[in-house]
Scaffold this motif. Structure first.
Motif, short mmCIF file in Angstrom:
data_model
loop_
_atom_site.label_atom_id
_atom_site.label_comp_id
_atom_site.label_asym_id
_atom_site.label_seq_id
_atom_site.Cartn_x
_atom_site.Cartn_y
_atom_site.Cartn_z
N SER A 80 26.00 38.96 39.78
CA SER A 80 26.75 37.94 39.04
C SER A 80 27.53 38.54 37.88
O SER A 80 27.08 39.49 37.24
CB SER A 80 25.79 36.87 38.50
N ILE A 81 28.66 37.93 37.59
CA ILE A 81 29.50 38.38 36.48
C ILE A 81 29.10 37.62 35.22
O ILE A 81 29.94 37.13 34.47
CB ILE A 81 31.00 38.23 36.81
N VAL A 82 27.81 37.47 34.98
CA VAL A 82 27.30 36.72 33.82
C VAL A 82 26.14 37.49 33.21
O VAL A 82 25.60 38.43 33.80
CB VAL A 82 26.82 35.30 34.21
N SER A 83 25.76 37.05 32.00
CA SER A 83 24.58 37.59 31.32
C SER A 83 24.71 39.10 31.18
O SER A 83 25.79 39.63 30.92
CB SER A 83 23.33 37.16 32.10
N CYS A 84 23.62 39.83 31.37
CA CYS A 84 23.61 41.28 31.20
C CYS A 84 23.99 42.03 32.46
O CYS A 84 24.10 43.26 32.44
CB CYS A 84 22.22 41.73 30.77
N LEU A 85 24.19 41.32 33.57
CA LEU A 85 24.31 41.99 34.86
C LEU A 85 25.49 42.95 34.96
O LEU A 85 25.36 44.03 35.56
CB LEU A 85 24.32 40.95 35.97
N PRO A 86 26.64 42.65 34.34
CA PRO A 86 27.71 43.66 34.34
C PRO A 86 27.36 44.93 33.57
O PRO A 86 27.94 45.98 33.85
CB PRO A 86 28.88 42.91 33.67
N GLU A 87 26.42 44.84 32.62
CA GLU A 87 25.98 46.05 31.93
C GLU A 87 25.25 46.99 32.88
O GLU A 87 25.39 48.21 32.80
CB GLU A 87 25.03 45.69 30.77
N VAL A 88 24.49 46.42 33.79
CA VAL A 88 23.72 47.22 34.74
C VAL A 88 24.59 47.65 35.92
O VAL A 88 24.55 48.80 36.35
CB VAL A 88 22.49 46.44 35.25
#
Length: 372
Positions: free
Chosen positions: A303-311
């Motif tokens: 998902s392109i939300v929360s912290c997931l783009p960081e990972v």
């Protein structure tokens, strides 16, 4: 230094918080053997995950089993002072009350605020207790570890903690995910869990926050284009039963395969045998299954939300988790040869290197040393 750890999850949780605790404590024991480590737990559980710690660390248990929870919150500071602990690290959101009045320096790790974002998943009493414990720990800790920039922002948002007090330290995952399995090993895992040669894989709890219903409906939209089953691996309760009922109602039993939790030692082969991993969660504190997939060399949708783009960085395939159509489009896109080339495999390896276990441990130790 003599460092104490809250080890309840280390001994009793076999997934997320337990893995975080075991990875960190084992890491400091191996990389910094010159220090002493003491584990504080209400009770000890002996199994394949905990033998290492029982052999290498001092372990302190609650003096009375019937009052173990009270000891962890209200009686532990006396133990810390008696045993001359220099730093105590609460590995899962909380610190013992009264620690700020002691000479012991304290650190707390905040993983997420799921109880605030998804209040329906938590009883009112539990939410109230969590709020008190989280807030106390953040206000009184000498340092706070946030598992992502997103979690750091939530700590500031909810508790108005000074930014300078918060350290973002990305965790890693078990080194076994980076070890490539042979075709024979993959076939053994396929046979064990009755899986086909290729599939789309979801690993994680089967709960509303993980967005499985939307994933199921997205898969139904595009399953004839991608022509391989969706495998759901994870535990759950009421929501999981609802998903299983919906699979039957939509006549998807031959296309969506539900498996309970997989043995830890089988997970790397399970990921590596998958065509793609998918994790369309609505909210995470870190999103360890995304990193596990990347370390395994498997393309991942998230998902392109929360912290997931960081990972996921620039190697994940992103979707809008609130749009069934967007998830379906990502599933179709993931079948492209672009994501299954040697060049893309190299990109996955390069990105995975940013989340090394050594760096995770070293950054925590550096923080401890700066407190003394």
């Amino acid at each position: 230094m003599k460092i104490g750890f809250d080890a309840k999850r280390l001994f009793w949780n076999q997934t997320g918080l337990g893995n975080y605790s075991r990875n960190l404590v084992q890491g400091v024991c191996m990389q910094f053997p010159q220090h002493s480590y003491v584990l504080y737990t209400p009770r000890v559980q002996t199994n394949e995950h905990t033998h290492y710690f029982l052999d290498r660390c001092s372990v302190v248990q609650a003096p009375y089993a019937f009052a173990s929870s009270l000891w962890r919150s209200f009686g532990l500071v006396k133990n810390l002072e008696k045993q001359n602990i220099d730093i105590y690290h609460g590995l899962s959101h909380e610190l013992p009350f009264g620690i700020a009045k002691s000479k012991v320096k304290s650190v707390v790790t905040i993983h997420d605020f799921a109880f605030k974002f998804f209040s329906d998943d938590f009883p009112l009493f539990d939410r109230s207790v969590y709020n008190i414990k989280w807030r106390y720990a953040c206000n009184h800790a000498d340092a706070i570890v946030a598992t992502s920039e997103a979690t750091k922002a939530d700590i500031i948002r909810y508790f108005r903690i000074p930014e300078s007090k918060i350290h973002v330290i990305y965790q890693s995952c078990d080194a076994r995910f980076s070890i490539q399995k042979t075709e024979e090993e993959k076939q053994v895992v396929r046979s064990t869990y009755h899986l086909p040669d290729t599939y789309i894989l979801y690993v994680g709890s089967i709960t509303a926050r993980k967005n499985i219903r939307s994933l199921l409906r997205a898969y139904e939209l595009c399953m004839h284009q991608i022509n391989m089953p969706l495998v759901l691996c994870g535990n759950g309760s009421k929501y999981k039963k609802e998903i299983e009922t919906e699979i039957i109602a939509r006549n998807l039993q031959e296309h969506v395969l539900v498996r309970d939790s997989v043995a830890v030692h089988d997970l790397p082969a399970l990921y590596q045998a998958a065509r793609v991993s998918v994790y369309p969660s609505l909210y995470e504190g870190f999103g360890i299954p995304v990193l596990e997939a990347i370390k395994s060399g498997t393309p991942v949708i998230t998902s392109i939300v929360s912290c997931l783009p960081e990972v996921g960085g620039n190697v994940a395939i992103y979707c809008n988790p609130y749009s069934v159509e967007s998830i379906a489009e990502a599933l179709v896109e993931s079948m492209s040869s672009e994501y299954h080339s040697s060049d893309f495999s190299r990109k996955l390896q390069e990105h995975a290197a940013q989340f090394s276990h050594e760096a995770f441990v070293e950054k925590n130790m550096s923080m401890y040393q700066n407190l003394i």
